[in-house]
Design an enzyme around this catalytic site. Structure first.
Site, short mmCIF file in Angstrom:
data_model
loop_
_atom_site.label_atom_id
_atom_site.label_comp_id
_atom_site.label_asym_id
_atom_site.label_seq_id
_atom_site.Cartn_x
_atom_site.Cartn_y
_atom_site.Cartn_z
N ASP A 103 -35.60 40.66 61.68
CA ASP A 103 -34.47 39.75 61.84
C ASP A 103 -34.96 38.57 62.67
O ASP A 103 -36.06 38.61 63.24
CB ASP A 103 -33.31 40.46 62.57
CG ASP A 103 -32.12 39.52 62.79
OD1 ASP A 103 -31.75 38.80 61.85
OD2 ASP A 103 -31.58 39.50 63.91
N SER A 104 -34.12 37.54 62.76
CA SER A 104 -34.49 36.40 63.59
C SER A 104 -34.52 36.76 65.08
O SER A 104 -35.13 36.05 65.87
CB SER A 104 -33.49 35.27 63.37
OG SER A 104 -32.19 35.74 63.68
N TYR A 106 -32.02 31.35 62.97
CA TYR A 106 -32.42 30.86 61.65
C TYR A 106 -31.25 30.15 60.95
O TYR A 106 -31.45 29.34 60.07
CB TYR A 106 -32.81 32.04 60.74
CG TYR A 106 -34.15 32.69 60.98
CD1 TYR A 106 -34.95 32.37 62.08
CD2 TYR A 106 -34.63 33.64 60.08
CE1 TYR A 106 -36.18 33.00 62.27
CE2 TYR A 106 -35.86 34.26 60.26
CZ TYR A 106 -36.63 33.94 61.35
OH TYR A 106 -37.84 34.57 61.53
N CYS A 144 -31.05 40.73 58.09
CA CYS A 144 -30.64 39.38 58.47
C CYS A 144 -29.84 38.79 57.31
O CYS A 144 -30.37 38.65 56.20
CB CYS A 144 -31.89 38.55 58.74
SG CYS A 144 -31.55 36.83 59.09
N THR A 150 -28.86 35.82 56.90
CA THR A 150 -29.35 34.49 56.54
C THR A 150 -30.54 34.60 55.59
O THR A 150 -30.57 33.95 54.54
CB THR A 150 -29.76 33.74 57.84
OG1 THR A 150 -28.66 33.78 58.73
CG2 THR A 150 -30.15 32.33 57.54
N GLU A 203 -27.37 36.66 71.82
CA GLU A 203 -28.76 36.62 72.31
C GLU A 203 -28.78 36.43 73.84
O GLU A 203 -29.76 36.76 74.49
CB GLU A 203 -29.56 35.51 71.62
CG GLU A 203 -29.82 35.75 70.13
CD GLU A 203 -30.98 36.73 69.84
OE1 GLU A 203 -31.92 36.77 70.62
OE2 GLU A 203 -30.89 37.44 68.81
N HIS A 254 -26.05 40.09 63.75
CA HIS A 254 -25.73 39.97 65.18
C HIS A 254 -24.27 40.33 65.47
O HIS A 254 -23.92 40.71 66.57
CB HIS A 254 -25.95 38.54 65.68
CG HIS A 254 -27.37 38.19 65.96
ND1 HIS A 254 -28.31 38.01 64.98
CD2 HIS A 254 -28.01 37.96 67.15
CE1 HIS A 254 -29.47 37.68 65.53
NE2 HIS A 254 -29.32 37.63 66.84
N1 DGL Z 1 -28.96 38.03 62.37
C1 DGL Z 1 -29.07 36.97 61.47
C2 DGL Z 1 -28.20 37.05 60.29
O1 DGL Z 1 -27.87 38.17 59.94
C3 DGL Z 1 -29.58 35.67 61.87
C4 DGL Z 1 -28.81 34.84 62.78
C5 DGL Z 1 -29.54 33.57 63.06
O2 DGL Z 1 -30.72 33.65 63.36
O3 DGL Z 1 -28.94 32.51 62.97
O4 DGL Z 1 -27.83 36.08 59.69
#
Ligand code: DGL
Length: 270
Positions: free
Chosen positions: A11-12, A43, A74, A76, A152, A188
């Site tokens: 993940d990011s 991300y 993730c 994204t 975060e 997240h």
């Molecule tokens: N946890 C991520 C998602 O599911 C990434 C969030 C991010 O880095 O902007 O989209």
């Protein structure tokens, strides 16, 4: 790659740990290698090209760790980076498909809300996936760009006025549209589950993309006959691309145990 290899999850940042937490429940004997790109998070406000390039590096790093399944935990990456399984010739899942299937099954009034990063919402990935399953379902989307920085930085308490205000502001439009099912389309977001539930009320079902993805990983393990035969519990190794301290502290909070196996790597080298 063999049945003793690990499940690779990335993940990011910290969000993918919501999938790891569930994976440990569904697949207790599996070893897990986790990469959180903490040096480049978020991300979700970046371009498709950048997100895809980052995702390829993340996956290449995990591939160097002898993995048997690749999971983009993730929303994204799952929404914009295409099928990494084809690229890396390995059983693969993102979060999109398993989550869309569960949401389509769950709704009673046919109105599903999706919250995610800006990149995810702009791609309409969940909306398309849900309407492929059932074109009659209505899907209302809302991006919540402040959620990832809140998480975060450890702003996750349901009684925190800052958290509550931000959540109320983003979710208002979904409440107006009377969704009865809400996809937490970024991994997240389950960390903010309590406050999201407080705001949406008990009649709205919350679908956790991390949990649905972990359930789907169990299906992949069975389908490809990849279960680890070991009797002991699997081990988790964590890798990040930035400062270890912050990760260990916050990761510990929502994994519910201290995280010791953490190393920093240079993701640009992959
Ligand atoms: N946890 C991520 C998602 O599911 C990434 C969030 C991010 O880095 O902007 O989209």
């Amino acid at each position: 790659m063999s049945e003793n290899s690990a499940i690779g999850v990335f993940d990011s940042g910290l969000g993918g740990l919501t999938a790891v937490k569930e994976l440990v429940q569904f697949l207790p004997h599996e070893n897990i290698v986790y990469f959180g790109d903490t040096g480049r998070v978020p991300y979700g406000n970046r371009s498709r090209e950048t997100i895809t390039r980052y995702a390829m590096q993340d996956a290449r790093f995990l591939q160097s760790k002898d993995i048997k399944i690749l999971i983009a935990a993730c929303g994204t990456v799952s929404s914009v980076a295409g099928d990494l399984g084809k690229e890396f010739h390995i059983p693969y899942t993102g979060v999109l498909k398993p989550t869309a299937i569960t949401a389509a099954k769950t709704t009673r009034n046919g109105k599903i809300g999706v919250i995610g990063t800006t990149a995810t919402v702009n791609s309409s990935s969940y909306k398309k996936a849900i309407q492929r399953i059932n074109p009659d379902l209505q899907v209302f989307q809302q991006d919540c760009p402040l959620f990832v920085p809140l998480v975060e930085n450890g702003f996750i308490d349901r009684s925190d006025i800052v958290v509550r205000t931000v959540v109320e502001r983003y979710l208002a439009v979904l409440m107006e549209n009377q969704v009865d099912t809400l996809i937490l389309g970024c991994t997240h977001y389950p960390i903010l589950r309590d406050v999201i539930a407080d705001v949406m009320g008990e009649n709205v079902a919350l679908i956790d993309s991390g949990r649905e993805t972990a359930r789907y990983a169990l299906h992949l393990i069975q389908k490809y006959n990849l279960a680890n035969p070991q009797k002991k519990h699997g081990i988790c190794e964590y890798y990040v691309s930035d400062n270890l301290d912050n990760f260990s502290k916050i990761a510990g909070i929502f994994l519910g145990k201290s995280v010791s196996n953490v190393q920093q790597i240079k993701i640009e080298h992959y």
